[in-house]
Design a protein around this motif. Structure first.
Motif, PDB file in Angstrom:
ATOM      1  N   GLY A  13     -11.792  -5.519 -13.793  1.00 43.57           N
ATOM      2  CA  GLY A  13     -12.169  -5.664 -12.394  1.00 43.57           C
ATOM      3  C   GLY A  13     -13.498  -6.371 -12.264  1.00 43.57           C
ATOM      4  O   GLY A  13     -14.407  -5.911 -11.569  1.00 43.57           O
ATOM      5  N   ALA A  14     -13.612  -7.543 -12.919  1.00 43.26           N
ATOM      6  CA  ALA A  14     -14.905  -8.233 -13.006  1.00 43.26           C
ATOM      7  C   ALA A  14     -15.323  -8.889 -11.704  1.00 43.26           C
ATOM      8  O   ALA A  14     -16.499  -9.239 -11.535  1.00 43.26           O
ATOM      9  CB  ALA A  14     -14.858  -9.276 -14.123  1.00 43.26           C
ATOM     10  N   GLY A  15     -14.393  -9.109 -10.773  1.00 47.75           N
ATOM     11  CA  GLY A  15     -14.747  -9.636  -9.455  1.00 47.75           C
ATOM     12  C   GLY A  15     -15.387 -11.007  -9.524  1.00 47.75           C
ATOM     13  O   GLY A  15     -14.878 -11.927 -10.160  1.00 47.75           O
ATOM     14  N   THR A  16     -16.541 -11.158  -8.883  1.00 50.03           N
ATOM     15  CA  THR A  16     -17.226 -12.451  -8.843  1.00 50.03           C
ATOM     16  C   THR A  16     -18.100 -12.691 -10.069  1.00 50.03           C
ATOM     17  O   THR A  16     -18.720 -13.747 -10.179  1.00 50.03           O
ATOM     18  CB  THR A  16     -18.103 -12.550  -7.583  1.00 50.03           C
ATOM     19  N   LEU A  70     -13.525  -1.581 -11.282  1.00 50.76           N
ATOM     20  CA  LEU A  70     -12.365  -1.349 -10.420  1.00 50.76           C
ATOM     21  C   LEU A  70     -12.707  -0.374  -9.292  1.00 50.76           C
ATOM     22  O   LEU A  70     -13.338   0.659  -9.533  1.00 50.76           O
ATOM     23  CB  LEU A  70     -11.196  -0.791 -11.229  1.00 50.76           C
ATOM     24  N   PRO A  71     -12.271  -0.664  -8.071  1.00 51.32           N
ATOM     25  CA  PRO A  71     -12.529   0.234  -6.938  1.00 51.32           C
ATOM     26  C   PRO A  71     -11.516   1.382  -6.926  1.00 51.32           C
ATOM     27  O   PRO A  71     -10.546   1.383  -6.166  1.00 51.32           O
ATOM     28  CB  PRO A  71     -12.356  -0.683  -5.725  1.00 51.32           C
ATOM     29  N   LEU A  72     -11.731   2.366  -7.773  1.00 53.44           N
ATOM     30  CA  LEU A  72     -10.727   3.415  -7.974  1.00 53.44           C
ATOM     31  C   LEU A  72     -10.386   4.149  -6.686  1.00 53.44           C
ATOM     32  O   LEU A  72      -9.245   4.592  -6.505  1.00 53.44           O
ATOM     33  CB  LEU A  72     -11.217   4.398  -9.034  1.00 53.44           C
ATOM     34  N   ALA A 124     -19.212   4.627  -8.771  1.00 53.00           N
ATOM     35  CA  ALA A 124     -18.679   4.957  -7.445  1.00 53.00           C
ATOM     36  C   ALA A 124     -19.842   5.001  -6.483  1.00 53.00           C
ATOM     37  O   ALA A 124     -20.930   5.484  -6.828  1.00 53.00           O
ATOM     38  CB  ALA A 124     -17.954   6.304  -7.472  1.00 53.00           C
ATOM     39  N   TYR A 125     -19.643   4.470  -5.291  1.00 52.89           N
ATOM     40  CA  TYR A 125     -20.711   4.467  -4.294  1.00 52.89           C
ATOM     41  C   TYR A 125     -20.982   5.870  -3.778  1.00 52.89           C
ATOM     42  O   TYR A 125     -20.061   6.673  -3.596  1.00 52.89           O
ATOM     43  CB  TYR A 125     -20.350   3.543  -3.134  1.00 52.89           C
ATOM     44  N   ARG A 126     -22.235   6.158  -3.533  1.00 57.21           N
ATOM     45  CA  ARG A 126     -22.629   7.455  -2.990  1.00 57.21           C
ATOM     46  C   ARG A 126     -22.177   7.567  -1.535  1.00 57.21           C
ATOM     47  O   ARG A 126     -22.264   6.625  -0.773  1.00 57.21           O
ATOM     48  CB  ARG A 126     -24.145   7.646  -3.060  1.00 57.21           C
TER      49      ARG A 126
END
Length: 217
Positions: free
Chosen positions: A36-39, A114-116, A145-147
């Motif tokens: 999930g390397a994205g940009t 990866l945005p699980l 993971a975002y808070r």
């Protein structure tokens, strides 16, 4: 946000924390996977840290991101070539999902972007099982993971979406109980994020409990 799980690329502080296991295992050659390397925000930070003789597989399921990653790898400065049995780092970009990655390689370090929380519980179980399968015994997985996302979804999301998010949280909490070795909070990121390190045990893990059925993402 819905497709990438992020409002902005990962910041330098987050990339630095995610790649800590690579630095801790240097200077021996490593096999590394970035999922999930994205940009490519983490990829840029990762490449200069790879010891000579290492190999890096970079994967993303988005064709536009995969093309951008290939350009990044082709133009980024690579670590200097070593001598003897330590040649230049090998980097390959794959347009695929981690569940479909066709490889016999086992990795010392996996870095996941990866945005699980965007996936269904069943998909998360499949991804995590694949990660542990791809890791060498004793290998390390880092993910973030975002808070505050659980609280935000509980307040703002539809009930089915909130249930799906809770089910994914429960699955990941189970993996953390069995495998987590460290956790850091990265405040200098938009938004702030928790970074976990999970280590594949030297012995076989017990089978995870079946995931609850969740709503489609």
């Amino acid at each position: 946000m819905r497709t990438t799980g992020a409002v902005a690329p990962s910041g330098r502080a987050l990339a630095h924390t995610l790649t800590a296991p690579v630095r801790s295992r240097a200077p021996r050659p490593l096999t590394v996977l970035e999922a999930g390397a994205g940009t490519g925000a983490v990829t840029r930070a990762l490449i200069p840290q790879l010891p000579p003789g290492s190999s890096l597989d970079v994967i993303d399921a988005n064709p536009r991101f995969a093309a951008r990653l290939r350009h990044l790898v082709a133009t980024a400065p690579h670590p200097a070539a070593g001598t003897g049995t330590h040649p230049r780092v090998r980097i390959d970009v794959h347009h695929t999902r981690v569940e479909h990655l066709d490889t016999d390689r086992r990795y010392d370090v996996i870095v996941s972007g990866l945005p699980l929380t965007n996936f269904t519980p069943r998909e998360v179980e499949t991804i995590m099982s694949r990660f542990l399968e791809l890791l060498r015994p004793g290998g390390t997985l880092t993910y973030f993971a975002y808070r505050g996302t659980r609280t935000a979804r509980a307040l703002l999301a539809a009930p089915a979406e909130a249930r799906r998010h809770r089910a994914v949280d429960e699955i990941m909490a189970g993996y953390r109980r069995r495998c987590a070795t460290d956790r850091h909070t990265v405040w200098r990121n938009l938004p702030p994020a928790h970074v976990w390190q999970l280590r594949r045990p030297l012995s076989v893990l017990p089978a995870p409990r079946p995931a609850a059925t969740g709503a489609a993402r």
